[in-house]
Write an enzyme that holds these catalytic residues in place. Structure first.
Site, PDB file in Angstrom:
ATOM      1  N   CYS A 148       0.805  -1.098  -0.050  1.00 57.16           N
ATOM      2  CA  CYS A 148       0.145  -0.001  -0.184  1.00 57.16           C
ATOM      3  C   CYS A 148       0.506   1.103  -0.086  1.00 57.16           C
ATOM      4  O   CYS A 148       1.298   1.865   1.151  1.00 57.16           O
ATOM      5  CB  CYS A 148      -0.945   0.157   1.201  1.00 57.16           C
ATOM      6  SG  CYS A 148      -2.101   1.346   1.241  1.00 57.16           S
ATOM      7  N   CYS A 151      -0.744   4.197   1.968  1.00 56.24           N
ATOM      8  CA  CYS A 151      -0.352   4.155   3.465  1.00 56.24           C
ATOM      9  C   CYS A 151       0.905   4.324   3.647  1.00 56.24           C
ATOM     10  O   CYS A 151       1.268   5.070   4.728  1.00 56.24           O
ATOM     11  CB  CYS A 151      -0.796   2.861   4.000  1.00 56.24           C
ATOM     12  SG  CYS A 151      -2.258   2.046   3.356  1.00 56.24           S
ATOM     13  N   ASP A 152       2.068   3.777   2.967  1.00 55.00           N
ATOM     14  CA  ASP A 152       3.408   3.626   3.570  1.00 55.00           C
ATOM     15  C   ASP A 152       4.436   4.739   3.039  1.00 55.00           C
ATOM     16  O   ASP A 152       5.652   4.676   3.618  1.00 55.00           O
ATOM     17  CB  ASP A 152       4.024   2.331   3.563  1.00 55.00           C
ATOM     18  CG  ASP A 152       3.426   1.229   4.172  1.00 55.00           C
ATOM     19  OD1 ASP A 152       2.505   1.821   5.339  1.00 55.00           O
ATOM     20  OD2 ASP A 152       3.117  -0.039   4.003  1.00 55.00           O
TER      21      ASP A 152
END
Ligand code: NAP
Length: 336
Positions: A148, A151-152
């Site tokens: 992701c 997200c990261d």
């Protein structure tokens, strides 16, 4: 006060009746649990694994109210918040079937002898990120292997290099995002044509620190405590290269769980996700769905959207029981 938590290695319910059975223990399922419990519905959560896809992420810094939290801490927080309301939560159990046995109830069966009855069901079974299935992928999950970018990416601020794998919107969006944090982004794709929207492709081509490595596949992910390099092979020439990188973002799409529920008459979209309306109702009265397993908001799979869907599904399940005349407030606290 003792909590009514039945772990798989503890007691699996057999023959018990619930207002609602929530299948899945990710953000959608646990959010639904908090809401069904607050609607005073007798709730059971059946989860293969508490946390769902959150378990694949290192850190979360886009959940409102929590500036930056380790994903595992957020899972624990969701879990303990849900437990506060005394549902039954069983883990490491897989539902294998449900069937309507009367106007009022479904029978739900699963592994380890699970056999229960519920008036409503919330499917929160998630979706599966497609895996590369190469050596090192599993070993370094959460230690440089991410599924992701959204997200990261911020966690790689100032790093030297990362690989992004894929040729769809997610890979391009990820590469563009990562190019703002990381000195070098290698976009590795197995073809030289892209599924991504032309806008993304044009945008990525203009960014000097994104390098396209096409017609190439990942053969291995290497490292020590963290990812250190990725071995790739050109499919046309056979040439093998080892790229020194700090991480690899595998953005090769999602798969709905292709399991038992397709046989039950639950309608799915052309990709296999459970069709829901804006109230998270499926085509089967009394069965609701929430989170990544649904057709809702494809391409935007976030903890906050899954949680929102879980809350709405819980509200709809409550309304369903009330409209059918099946609702009776359940107060487990007062039984302690
Ligand atoms: P996707 O569109 O299915 O693309 C997956 C990509 O990964 C494809 O390029 C595919 O290659 C490649 N791939 C699949 N399996 C692979 C394997 N085993 N090894 C190597 N490569 C593999 O998935 P997505 O990019 O995650 O997008 C999912 C959905 O979300 C799409 O509908 C997309 O439009 C949407 N989305 C939208 C946005 C946005 O608009 N902002 C952002 C992200 C996602 P081939 O092309 O060769 O098959």
């Amino acid at each position: 006060m003792a909590l009514r938590i039945g772990r798989a290695f503890g007691k699996i319910p057999r023959g018990e009746h619930y207002d609602v059975a929530i299948i899945g223990g990710g953000p959608a399922g646990l959010s639904a649990t908090i809401y069904t419990s607050r609607f005073l519905m007798k709730t059971i959560v059946i989860a293969e694994e508490i946390g769902g896809q959150l378990n694949l992420t290192d850190w979360v810094d886009d959940y409102p109210g929590l500036k930056k939290i380790q994903a595992s801490a957020l899972v624990r927080s969701f879990h303990s918040h849900a437990q506060m309301f005394h549902p039954t939560i069983i883990e490491r159990v897989r539902v294998t079937r449900f069937e309507r046995i009367s106007d009022k109830e479904f029978k739900i069966t699963g592994t380890r002898g699970l056999e229960i009855y519920a008036k409503a069901i919330i499917m929160a079974v998630g979706s599966k990120r497609r895996k590369l299935n190469v050596p090192g992928e599993k070993e370094f999950a959460g230690r440089g292997v991410s599924y992701c970018s959204v997200c990261d990416a911020p966690l790689y601020r100032g790093k030297d290099a990362v690989v992004v794998v894929g040729g769809g919107d997610a890979a391009f969006e990820g590469a563009i995002l990562l190019s703002g944090y990381v000195k070098k982004v290698y976009l590795v794709h197995r073809r030289d044509q892209f599924r991504a929207k032309p806008f993304f492709v044009e945008e990525a081509k203009k960014i000097p620190n994104i390098e396209f490595i096409l017609n190439s596949v990942v053969k291995e992910i290497k490292g020590d405590t963290q990812v250190r390099s990725v071995v790739i092979q050109n499919k046309l020439t056979g040439e093998v290269k080892e790229l020194k990188v700090d991480g690899i973002f595998i953005e090769i799409g999602f798969e709905p769980p292709k399991e038992w529920y397709h046989e039950l008459g639950l309608e799915t979209d052309e990709s296999g996700y459970i069709k829901v309306d804006e109230w998270m109702r499926t085509n089967i009265p009394g069965v609701f769905a929430a989170g990544d397993c649904t057709s809702m908001w494809p391409g935007f799979r976030q903890v906050v959207t899954a949680s929102a869907m879980g809350a709405v599904a819980a509200y709809s399940a409550y309304n369903y029981l009330a409209e059918k005349g099946f609702y009776k407030p359940y107060r487990p606290e007062s039984k302690k």
